[in-house]
Design an enzyme around this catalytic site. Structure first.
Site, PDB file in Angstrom:
ATOM      1  N   ASP A   1       0.815  -1.255   0.186  1.00 32.49           N
ATOM      2  CA  ASP A   1       0.179   0.008   0.000  1.00 32.49           C
ATOM      3  C   ASP A   1       0.768   1.322   0.222  1.00 32.49           C
ATOM      4  OD1 ASP A   1      -2.184  -1.533   0.257  1.00 32.49           O
ATOM      5  OD2 ASP A   1      -2.607  -1.213   2.497  1.00 32.49           O
TER       6      ASP A   1
ATOM      7  N   ASP B   1     -13.209  -6.147  -3.480  1.00 31.02           N
ATOM      8  CA  ASP B   1     -13.216  -6.052  -2.035  1.00 31.02           C
ATOM      9  C   ASP B   1     -14.525  -6.902  -1.894  1.00 31.02           C
ATOM     10  OD1 ASP B   1     -10.641  -5.024  -1.618  1.00 31.02           O
ATOM     11  OD2 ASP B   1     -11.606  -3.150  -2.019  1.00 31.02           O
TER      12      ASP B   1
END
Length: 254
Positions: free
Chosen positions: A12, A131
């Protein structure tokens, strides 16, 4: 010889730094993404995934710089996702050195984006990120979410994945919000359901905690396994995972 399974660390990245947080909140600086990428490549990572969690458009140019710097030093495929909203974004990322580009919420908002990217650059460039959360509100029992799992879209995850594949998605990155961060293993039912949709490669994400967690995900139908925190913390190395997979009878690249 079969096709080797892939082990993929995920970074990330925000404002040019690797960050760690829970569902994109309370992000803490972890270090230089190029250093992480180099370390993972040396450990034998098959690919790398960068997720740009930058909140502001101002920092987007920093992400291109990070991709360029990484691609100049690390010679394994690099997928970059986060904030991709147009074919121009894809062109810039590919021009900076990305091999594949991940799309998520922008494709949910405008599914035609999937077809536009696939038509212009080829399906092999396009990774659809999902997701996914278990939900009684959908026929399959799996719903698509955004914002790190906090916002339900009302879309059935399997229906959305099937539609995106029809539009041209060349790979599915399936992240289980329920399993993410638990370190108790991947959601095997979710992987099996996604595998049954098509021959498009499936990357399993969310839930890795120990070396024994990876082989079941691949047996369930994943072509690749992705993890973040267990690699960043040093709890596991790419080599640890590949050794365990080889011992389980799976073909891995050195």
């Amino acid at each position: 010889m079969g096709v080797a399974v892939r082990v993929i660390p995920c970074l990330d990245v925000a404002a040019g730094r690797v960050v760690k947080g829970v569902n994109f909140q309370n992000l803490r600086d972890q270090g230089d993404p190029v250093e992480f990428a180099r370390r993972y490549a040396e450990q034998g990572a098959d690919e790398l995934t960068f997720l740009d969690v930058t909140a502001t458009v101002d920092d987007r140019s920093t992400t291109y710089d990070v991709v360029r710097a990484t691609a100049g030093q690390v010679f394994i495929p690099l997928t970059v996702g986060g904030g991709v909203r147009s074919t121009e974004d894809v062109a810039r990322l590919l021009g900076s050195g990305a091999d594949k580009v991940g799309v998520n919420s922008a494709a949910i908002a405008r599914p035609g984006l999937v077809a536009e990217i696939a038509d212009r650059f080829g399906a092999q460039v396009l990774v659809l990120s999902l997701d996914v959360k278990r939900s009684a509100s959908t026929d399959s029992g799996f719903a698509v979410t955004t914002h790190g799992g906090r916002t339900e879209t009302g879309l059935d995850a399997l229906e959305w994945a099937a539609r995106a594949i029809e539009l041209g998605a060349g790979e599915l990155l399936v992240n289980s919000i329920d399993a993410d961060g638990t370190k108790e293993g991947f959601d095997l039912e979710l992987i099996r359901e996604m595998r049954a949709l098509s021959a498009v490669p499936v990357i399993a994400s969310g839930g890795a905690g120990k070396t024994a967690d990876f082989a079941p995900a691949l047996r369930a139908g994943a072509d690749a396994v992705l993890a973040a925190s267990v690699f960043h913390s040093g709890e596991l190395t790419i080599g640890d995972v590949k050794t365990a997979l080889a011992a389980a009878g799976m073909e891995v690249r050195p």
